[in-house]
Design a protein around this motif. Sequence first.
Motif, PDB file in Angstrom:
ATOM      1  N   PRO A  90      78.579  29.502  24.419  1.00  0.00           N
ATOM      2  CA  PRO A  90      78.225  28.259  23.745  1.00  0.00           C
ATOM      3  C   PRO A  90      79.296  27.864  22.749  1.00  0.00           C
ATOM      4  CG  PRO A  90      77.048  30.072  22.772  1.00  0.00           C
ATOM      5  CD  PRO A  90      77.852  30.646  23.897  1.00  0.00           C
ATOM      6  N   ALA A  91      79.392  26.580  22.460  1.00  0.00           N
ATOM      7  CA  ALA A  91      80.355  26.118  21.472  1.00  0.00           C
ATOM      8  C   ALA A  91      79.980  26.650  20.101  1.00  0.00           C
ATOM      9  CB  ALA A  91      80.381  24.606  21.440  1.00  0.00           C
ATOM     10  N   GLY A  92      80.949  27.161  19.367  1.00  0.00           N
ATOM     11  CA  GLY A  92      80.653  27.778  18.088  1.00  0.00           C
ATOM     12  C   GLY A  92      80.972  26.902  16.905  1.00  0.00           C
ATOM     13  N   GLN A 141      82.034  13.539  22.713  1.00  0.00           N
ATOM     14  CA  GLN A 141      82.588  14.284  21.598  1.00  0.00           C
ATOM     15  C   GLN A 141      83.988  14.809  21.922  1.00  0.00           C
ATOM     16  OE1 GLN A 141      80.014  17.617  20.631  1.00  0.00           O
ATOM     17  NE2 GLN A 141      81.820  18.903  20.762  1.00  0.00           N
ATOM     18  N   ASN A 162      89.188  21.136  15.317  1.00  0.00           N
ATOM     19  CA  ASN A 162      87.989  21.923  15.612  1.00  0.00           C
ATOM     20  C   ASN A 162      87.269  21.398  16.837  1.00  0.00           C
ATOM     21  OD1 ASN A 162      87.191  24.216  14.037  1.00  0.00           O
ATOM     22  ND2 ASN A 162      87.427  22.896  12.268  1.00  0.00           N
ATOM     23  N   LEU A 163      87.177  20.053  16.928  1.00  0.00           N
ATOM     24  CA  LEU A 163      86.510  19.451  18.085  1.00  0.00           C
ATOM     25  C   LEU A 163      87.270  19.788  19.360  1.00  0.00           C
ATOM     26  CD1 LEU A 163      85.425  15.865  16.980  1.00  0.00           C
ATOM     27  CD2 LEU A 163      83.982  17.729  17.749  1.00  0.00           C
ATOM     28  N   GLY A 192      91.159  18.317  10.134  1.00  0.00           N
ATOM     29  CA  GLY A 192      90.428  19.556  10.390  1.00  0.00           C
ATOM     30  C   GLY A 192      89.389  19.389  11.484  1.00  0.00           C
ATOM     31  N   ILE A 193      88.616  18.310  11.396  1.00  0.00           N
ATOM     32  CA  ILE A 193      87.562  18.087  12.389  1.00  0.00           C
ATOM     33  C   ILE A 193      88.163  17.896  13.771  1.00  0.00           C
ATOM     34  CG2 ILE A 193      85.784  16.456  13.115  1.00  0.00           C
ATOM     35  CD1 ILE A 193      84.975  16.083  10.318  1.00  0.00           C
ATOM     36  N   ARG A 236      91.788  25.548  17.098  1.00  0.00           N
ATOM     37  CA  ARG A 236      90.936  25.503  15.915  1.00  0.00           C
ATOM     38  C   ARG A 236      91.722  25.853  14.665  1.00  0.00           C
ATOM     39  NH1 ARG A 236      85.845  28.741  18.286  1.00  0.00           N
ATOM     40  NH2 ARG A 236      84.899  27.046  19.438  1.00  0.00           N
ATOM     41  N   ASP A 287      86.501  23.326  20.270  1.00  0.00           N
ATOM     42  CA  ASP A 287      85.158  23.438  20.857  1.00  0.00           C
ATOM     43  C   ASP A 287      85.143  22.926  22.280  1.00  0.00           C
ATOM     44  OD1 ASP A 287      84.299  24.463  18.553  1.00  0.00           O
ATOM     45  OD2 ASP A 287      82.799  22.935  18.107  1.00  0.00           O
ATOM     46  N   VAL A 333      90.242  15.746   6.169  1.00  0.00           N
ATOM     47  CA  VAL A 333      88.972  16.095   6.812  1.00  0.00           C
ATOM     48  C   VAL A 333      89.033  15.760   8.296  1.00  0.00           C
ATOM     49  CG1 VAL A 333      86.532  15.543   6.888  1.00  0.00           C
ATOM     50  CG2 VAL A 333      87.635  15.885   4.703  1.00  0.00           C
TER      51      VAL A 333
END
Lengths: 325, 354
Positions: A323-325, A12, A308-309, A304-305, A246, A312, A301
Amino acid sequence: MRARSRFFKRGQNYLGIFLVASFILVALAAPLLSPNDPENPGPVKIVGNTRKLVPQPPSDLAPLGTLPNQASVFHALVWGTRSALGFGILVTLCAALIGTLIGAVGAYFGGWLDHFLMWLSDTFLTFPVIAAIVVIQQLVTIFLHNLGIYFDYWGVPMVWQNGSISAVTPPIAAMIDRLQSIDPVLIAFILFSWMYYARVMNASMRRVKQMDYVLAARASGVPARRIIFRYMLPNAITPVIVLASRDIGAIVVLQTTFSFIGIGKTSPWSMVLTLGKDWMFAPKGLTTYWWVFFPVTLALVLFGIAWNLVGDSLNEALNPRSPAG
Amino acid sequence: MRFIFRRLLRIVARFVLTLVVITVLLYGSVMLTPAETRATLYMPKNTSPRMTEEKWQELLEKMIERYELNAPFHVQYLHWLGRLVQGNWGYSPTLQEDVFSVIIRRTPATAELTLLAFLIFIPLGLLSGVVAASKKNRAPDHAFRLAAFVATSLPPMIFAILLMVIFYIDLYWFAPGRLGTALQPLVSSAEFKQYTGFLTIDGLLNHVPQVSVDALRHLAMPALTLAIAQWSILGRLTRALVIEESQQEYVAAARARGLPERKVMWNHALRNALPPLITNSMLSAATMLTGIFVVEILFNIPGVSSIAVKSMAYVPDAPAALGFAIYSVVVVLLLMSVLDLIQVWADPRLRWSS
């Protein structure tokens, strides 16, 4: 170096890095991927016959079809990546810089200064961005209005002087251009997102401040500036980096949304959606005219992802206990 | 009891202090403009929208004189603040109405949408967050994380357009706006009594259930759009906090005592994740309000945000812009105060310290 090995442990994490790298690559290679029209550079590149008022399907000239004004979707997509990335990084960098500074200074010196700065950031937290944009835009408008300038039905600036209307002179037109090039969204985003960084930085700095090596440095008389920037910041900055990565995605998505509803400057991605939206409402429009919305939506999309990834992954790598939020 | 009182006092103090600072900043920014602009903030409530240019200028002069608009900042600010408290927020040239009465009239539409979205996303967010956390790194968790990622990154207008194409144009189940044109005259007539301002509730109270049904049909799409965006935020936060809590020893102890997993997660882990969850919601109250306004504009709901849209045009309208800003801050502060009171219930430690 354990952070690095943790980072490359999971697939990931590669996905996020890969996506972000491709966006950066597209942004850098925009002139190669989709050369500008030399006569009319910019994100709007008209290809084909403008008398056709219907979006045209993908062709050699426009690999992702055209909008109703025959502008190439691919061109807007590629150049939009550049402006989106630029906007996101600019806003995040400025906000993170201000926030880090305020949070760090407050935590280091403590006392009333810390109280005041944190209270200030709490106050800013109660102010919604959309209200800030409205106020900034109004201030610019009122300033222009008091020079006797107003905008006619087509948005052309005119001067009202001694009871007669005339076109504006070139120097004033240039000034209006400069004033209108101030993006209220950009300013409002910077002004109203530093607080999150300040809070995170403040908490992180307080934790670091308790550590023995900082006490040792203070005891041996190292100046405050050096302690803050050389001793404490490198050890306290990781949550800020996570938050910033993020934020970039979220900020671009929000900017495109604002731009779509007519607030702030038009970004290329939102221009595609604005021009294409009527065709989505056409009978079977979602499948027939898929190119007017699908490429840009996918880009947004994924953008944004991706960030965010990355956020994380960084969080997991740099901060293994949470933990990853 | 004394504790609750002290807490209330703190909440009120924060409310007032923040409002004072914000209004000082706002009035400070208007001080950069000439006195004529500021005079529009002091227009009487019943200003006529049809006025000749000379009469308007005359009125401006009168206001400048009466409210000492060339006096130092603090004098003007106190004048203005006094009028704000009395509900005189100025006359807006673009709305052609008194700003305060416009805001009050349009608040129910916004509140109705917000409350419906709350009813959808809060249970869903908590549920999906806890489920994802208890199945960490397994299929439900991955599915949740993917869905939440997409929902955070999907711009609301795309979701709004998709909903409208499917449910409005193709199926005609739902519609944008607030009420269908057929029922508009009934609702604006004198026979339809405004009890709450919420059309869904007022329809039932007036014994015209078709109004409630129609209002719900119009609320469904915006409420869903708003709820999806907020759900992803709440769900992700809940998941992260519950995972953090479930690594604590008391959770292991609860499991060792043989409590069912559902009870461990909901009554122990989530219960202890609530205080940080509430704190985080307080911090993002302003962001949520922005999201509400955006959805309102997308679906053309005649709520408070229409004031913002009108004042975005290049027409000078300081009263509308300031009114909108102050209103937003008041709403955010109210939300924060409510959350603060819930926090007292959620975090018993607060009742002994402080």
